[in-house]
Write a protein that holds these residues in place. Structure first.
Motif, PDB file in Angstrom:
ATOM      1  N   UNK A  96       0.858  -1.173   0.000  1.00 45.61           N
ATOM      2  CA  UNK A  96       0.000   0.000   0.000  1.00 45.61           C
ATOM      3  C   UNK A  96       0.901   1.233   0.000  1.00 45.61           C
ATOM      4  N   UNK A  97       0.512   2.256  -0.735  1.00 49.50           N
ATOM      5  CA  UNK A  97       1.299   3.486  -0.792  1.00 49.50           C
ATOM      6  C   UNK A  97       0.381   4.696  -0.803  1.00 49.50           C
ATOM      7  N   UNK A  98       0.922   5.818  -0.358  1.00 46.04           N
ATOM      8  CA  UNK A  98       0.154   7.060  -0.312  1.00 46.04           C
ATOM      9  C   UNK A  98       0.994   8.215  -0.814  1.00 46.04           C
ATOM     10  N   UNK A  99       0.325   9.160  -1.457  1.00 39.98           N
ATOM     11  CA  UNK A  99       1.005  10.365  -1.930  1.00 39.98           C
ATOM     12  C   UNK A  99      -0.032  11.444  -2.187  1.00 39.98           C
ATOM     13  N   UNK A 100       0.421  12.678  -2.173  1.00 38.97           N
ATOM     14  CA  UNK A 100      -0.505  13.775  -2.466  1.00 38.97           C
ATOM     15  C   UNK A 100      -0.948  13.754  -3.923  1.00 38.97           C
ATOM     16  N   UNK A 101      -0.113  13.199  -4.793  1.00 39.42           N
ATOM     17  CA  UNK A 101      -0.399  13.203  -6.219  1.00 39.42           C
ATOM     18  C   UNK A 101      -0.670  11.798  -6.736  1.00 39.42           C
ATOM     19  N   UNK A 102      -1.856  11.576  -7.294  1.00 35.02           N
ATOM     20  CA  UNK A 102      -2.172  10.253  -7.838  1.00 35.02           C
ATOM     21  C   UNK A 102      -1.303   9.960  -9.061  1.00 35.02           C
ATOM     22  N   UNK A 103      -0.897  10.996  -9.773  1.00 37.72           N
ATOM     23  CA  UNK A 103      -0.045  10.784 -10.950  1.00 37.72           C
ATOM     24  C   UNK A 103       1.315  10.224 -10.558  1.00 37.72           C
ATOM     25  N   UNK A 104       1.798  10.636  -9.408  1.00 44.02           N
ATOM     26  CA  UNK A 104       3.083  10.135  -8.928  1.00 44.02           C
ATOM     27  C   UNK A 104       2.992   8.641  -8.620  1.00 44.02           C
ATOM     28  N   UNK A 105       1.886   8.219  -8.065  1.00 43.35           N
ATOM     29  CA  UNK A 105       1.673   6.796  -7.783  1.00 43.35           C
ATOM     30  C   UNK A 105       1.516   6.019  -9.085  1.00 43.35           C
ATOM     31  N   UNK A 106       0.652   6.524  -9.915  1.00 45.94           N
ATOM     32  CA  UNK A 106       0.228   5.775 -11.095  1.00 45.94           C
ATOM     33  C   UNK A 106       1.292   5.758 -12.179  1.00 45.94           C
ATOM     34  N   UNK A 107       1.946   6.905 -12.415  1.00 42.84           N
ATOM     35  CA  UNK A 107       2.862   7.028 -13.544  1.00 42.84           C
ATOM     36  C   UNK A 107       4.326   6.835 -13.154  1.00 42.84           C
ATOM     37  N   UNK A 108       4.684   7.271 -11.961  1.00 44.03           N
ATOM     38  CA  UNK A 108       6.078   7.172 -11.530  1.00 44.03           C
ATOM     39  C   UNK A 108       6.335   5.981 -10.619  1.00 44.03           C
ATOM     40  N   UNK A 109       5.261   5.382 -10.110  1.00 47.99           N
ATOM     41  CA  UNK A 109       5.455   4.266  -9.190  1.00 47.99           C
ATOM     42  C   UNK A 109       6.109   4.676  -7.896  1.00 47.99           C
ATOM     43  N   UNK A 110       5.896   5.913  -7.507  1.00 50.00           N
ATOM     44  CA  UNK A 110       6.514   6.417  -6.289  1.00 50.00           C
ATOM     45  C   UNK A 110       5.442   6.930  -5.348  1.00 50.00           C
ATOM     46  N   UNK A 111       5.791   6.987  -4.070  1.00 45.81           N
ATOM     47  CA  UNK A 111       4.877   7.510  -3.072  1.00 45.81           C
ATOM     48  C   UNK A 111       5.636   7.999  -1.861  1.00 45.81           C
ATOM     49  N   UNK A 112       5.045   8.926  -1.153  1.00 42.82           N
ATOM     50  CA  UNK A 112       5.694   9.454   0.042  1.00 42.82           C
ATOM     51  C   UNK A 112       5.704   8.445   1.186  1.00 42.82           C
ATOM     52  N   UNK A 113       4.691   7.575   1.219  1.00 41.04           N
ATOM     53  CA  UNK A 113       4.539   6.635   2.327  1.00 41.04           C
ATOM     54  C   UNK A 113       4.266   5.240   1.788  1.00 41.04           C
ATOM     55  N   UNK A 114       4.844   4.260   2.474  1.00 40.86           N
ATOM     56  CA  UNK A 114       4.694   2.859   2.059  1.00 40.86           C
ATOM     57  C   UNK A 114       4.437   1.965   3.261  1.00 40.86           C
ATOM     58  N   UNK A 115       3.666   0.924   3.042  1.00 41.44           N
ATOM     59  CA  UNK A 115       3.490  -0.098   4.054  1.00 41.44           C
ATOM     60  C   UNK A 115       4.568  -1.151   3.927  1.00 41.44           C
ATOM     61  N   UNK A 116       4.486  -2.147   4.803  1.00 40.62           N
ATOM     62  CA  UNK A 116       5.525  -3.174   4.846  1.00 40.62           C
ATOM     63  C   UNK A 116       5.232  -4.340   3.903  1.00 40.62           C
ATOM     64  N   UNK A 117       4.021  -4.406   3.390  1.00 41.82           N
ATOM     65  CA  UNK A 117       3.657  -5.437   2.430  1.00 41.82           C
ATOM     66  C   UNK A 117       2.950  -6.626   3.047  1.00 41.82           C
ATOM     67  N   UNK A 118       2.144  -7.293   2.236  1.00 42.50           N
ATOM     68  CA  UNK A 118       1.467  -8.516   2.652  1.00 42.50           C
ATOM     69  C   UNK A 118       1.554  -9.513   1.502  1.00 42.50           C
ATOM     70  N   UNK A 119       1.843 -10.770   1.836  1.00 40.39           N
ATOM     71  CA  UNK A 119       2.068 -11.794   0.812  1.00 40.39           C
ATOM     72  C   UNK A 119       0.740 -12.340   0.306  1.00 40.39           C
ATOM     73  N   UNK A 120       0.629 -12.409  -1.016  1.00 44.68           N
ATOM     74  CA  UNK A 120      -0.502 -13.069  -1.659  1.00 44.68           C
ATOM     75  C   UNK A 120       0.057 -14.201  -2.520  1.00 44.68           C
ATOM     76  N   UNK A 121      -0.424 -15.405  -2.285  1.00 42.74           N
ATOM     77  CA  UNK A 121       0.016 -16.565  -3.055  1.00 42.74           C
ATOM     78  C   UNK A 121      -1.200 -17.248  -3.665  1.00 42.74           C
ATOM     79  N   UNK A 122      -1.167 -17.404  -4.979  1.00 41.13           N
ATOM     80  CA  UNK A 122      -2.271 -18.034  -5.699  1.00 41.13           C
ATOM     81  C   UNK A 122      -1.764 -19.350  -6.277  1.00 41.13           C
ATOM     82  N   UNK A 123      -2.367 -20.431  -5.827  1.00 41.12           N
ATOM     83  CA  UNK A 123      -1.949 -21.756  -6.297  1.00 41.12           C
ATOM     84  C   UNK A 123      -2.775 -22.183  -7.508  1.00 41.12           C
ATOM     85  N   UNK A 124      -2.142 -22.943  -8.369  1.00 37.20           N
ATOM     86  CA  UNK A 124      -2.830 -23.380  -9.596  1.00 37.20           C
ATOM     87  C   UNK A 124      -3.556 -24.687  -9.395  1.00 37.20           C
TER      88      UNK A 124
END
Length: 124
Positions: A96-124
Motif C-alpha cells: 500500500x502506498x500514499x502520496x498527495x499526487x495520484x499521478x506520482x503513484x500511477x505514472x512514476x510508481x513512487x509515493x511518500x509513504x509505504x506499508x511493509x507489504x502482505x504476501x498473496x500466493x495463488x496456487x494453480x
C-alpha cells in the motif's frame, strides 16, 4: 507523517478471491491519493491500482482491470483492494502506498509513504 499497515494476504486457489486492507494513521488520510503495488520474486515492483482522495477517480493496471477493485473509506482511514478471479501470476507481495499526487503513484510508481507489504500466493 503517515503510517500504513497492510493485511488480508494469504494463500488462495486460482479463481478465488482475497480482500486486502490498508490501515492508515495520521490526520491527512482523506487528502492523500492511495495506491496498491506488487512485487513478485525476481521482478520489479509494479503498479496495480490507485484511487484519488475524492474517491471518484480510480486507475488500474491492464493486467488486473476487471478483476480487482480499489476502494477507500475515509471515515476509517482505510483503503481496500478486492481481488477476484485470482491467477497464479498475481502471486506477489502487495504494498500500500500514499502520496498527495495520484499521478506520482500511477505514472512514476513512487509515493511518500509505504506499508511493509502482505504476501498473496495463488496456487494453480
Amino acid at each position: 507523517q503517515v503510517q500504513l499497515v497492510e493485511s488480508g494476504g494469504g494463500l488462495v486457489q486460482a479463481g478465488g478471491s482475497l480482500r486486502l486492507s490498508c490501515a492508515a494513521s495520521g490526520r491527512t488520510f482523506s487528502s492523500l491519493a492511495m495506491g496498491w503495488f506488487r512485487q513478485a520474486p525476481g521482478t520489479e515492483r509494479e503498479f496495480v491500482a490507485a484511487i484519488g482522495a475524492s474517491v471518484s477517480v480510480t486507475f488500474y493496471a491492464g493486467s488486473v482491470k476487471g478483476r480487482f477493485t480499489i476502494s477507500r473509506d475515509n471515515a476509517k482511514n482505510a483503503v481496500y483492494l478486492q481481488m477476484d478471479s485470482l491467477k497464479p501470476e498475481d502471486t506477489a507481495v502487495y504494498y500500500c502506498a500514499a502520496d498527495r499526487l495520484i499521478s506520482k503513484l500511477r505514472l512514476d510508481g513512487k509515493g511518500d509513504y509505504w506499508g511493509q507489504g502482505t504476501q498473496v500466493t495463488v496456487s494453480s
